[in-house]
Design a protein around this motif. Sequence first.
Motif, mmCIF file in Angstrom:
data_model
loop_
_atom_site.group_PDB
_atom_site.id
_atom_site.type_symbol
_atom_site.label_atom_id
_atom_site.label_comp_id
_atom_site.label_asym_id
_atom_site.label_seq_id
_atom_site.Cartn_x
_atom_site.Cartn_y
_atom_site.Cartn_z
ATOM 1 N N UNK A 278 -3.371 -0.643 -5.371
ATOM 2 C CA UNK A 278 -4.439 0.090 -4.675
ATOM 3 C C UNK A 278 -4.971 -0.728 -3.495
ATOM 4 N N UNK A 279 -5.045 -2.031 -3.677
ATOM 5 C CA UNK A 279 -5.587 -2.889 -2.621
ATOM 6 C C UNK A 279 -4.589 -3.164 -1.496
ATOM 7 N N UNK A 280 -3.301 -3.230 -1.861
ATOM 8 C CA UNK A 280 -2.329 -3.727 -0.871
ATOM 9 C C UNK A 280 -1.380 -2.679 -0.322
ATOM 10 N N UNK A 281 -1.476 -1.446 -0.806
ATOM 11 C CA UNK A 281 -0.520 -0.412 -0.378
ATOM 12 C C UNK A 281 -0.550 -0.201 1.132
ATOM 13 N N UNK A 282 0.612 -0.273 1.766
ATOM 14 C CA UNK A 282 0.733 0.023 3.199
ATOM 15 C C UNK A 282 1.979 0.882 3.378
ATOM 16 N N UNK A 283 1.794 2.106 3.810
ATOM 17 C CA UNK A 283 2.963 2.955 3.995
ATOM 18 C C UNK A 283 3.891 2.386 5.076
ATOM 19 N N UNK A 284 3.293 1.634 6.016
ATOM 20 C CA UNK A 284 4.108 1.090 7.113
ATOM 21 C C UNK A 284 5.115 0.033 6.623
ATOM 22 N N UNK A 285 4.959 -0.435 5.378
ATOM 23 C CA UNK A 285 5.929 -1.411 4.850
ATOM 24 C C UNK A 285 7.208 -0.752 4.329
#
Length: 295
Positions: A278-285
């Motif tokens: 939840x804290x680190x999710x980045x769709x750009x990754x």
Amino acid sequence: MYRGRFAPSPTGPLHFGSLIAAVASYLEAKVHQGQWLLRIEDLDLPRQVPGAADLILHTMQAYGFEWDGEVVYQSKRDALYAEALYQLEQAGLIYPCGCSRKEIADSAIHGVDGLVYPGTCRHGLAPGKQSRAWRVRVNTEPTSLVDNIQGPIQQSLTHDIGDFVLKRADGLFAYQLAVVVDDQNQDISHIVRGADLLDSTPRQIFLQQALGFTQPGYAHVPVATNLQGEKLSKQTLATPLNPQHKNEELWQVLDFLGQTPPAELRNAGHGPLWQWAHLHWRMSNIARQRTIAIV
Ligand code: GLU
């Protein structure tokens, strides 16, 4: 308001490939403080496996997914699909088709997603032909979108797909119509799903435009394949998810989606792993690829 969704078909238990779409759509909704809905796409009765829908819901719960509102079942929504079909009929956009599979196979060329319907019944059924299915008349304008992961996509429905079926010969509404009606009816603002559906998206955008619906945002995540390049699915005998290994499986999904979860969370409970996600999710990754082979 961000509203996402996960829309599994109950053709068998969830497997690693399904978990990828579930996790990506879920976390993307959560980081936007949005809602996330669950829809069981149980329209295609012949492909359904008894008990699979309940099993899917239990598995989702066991893995710690929390969805908003009631679960929606497509099998109970025929009236909505019929209404949309009627609207298209009033607009002169659909026509009855009397072609058998064999007749189409004999005269059609291959497009991006199967055979391109050659338009045989477009100007009326030939004498003696019975209506079997209903097709929508596509236009010659290119249909394009910018996918939030895969980038710009363009399709010519006329050349790549042809007039496609909205109501099948067996009387069932087709996925392309149902999904568009449901996404509108459930106010879905963003669709995150597997890239195997990227080639369906222009058909869905075309229907949204024809029906005067709002176009949601799209993001298509890579699909997991085996080393032969085949999508993990019931047909390729993908192993069902095993809730006893949920932490490991969730960790692997996050890794597949380019999120680099820390190694020490691999064997922690799924609570801390979700918290981290939840804290680190980045769709750009997420890799800009339609498929990624897993070993
Ligand atoms: N029911 C479809 C599937 O399981 C997904 C449809 C969608 O996400 O639009 O492949």
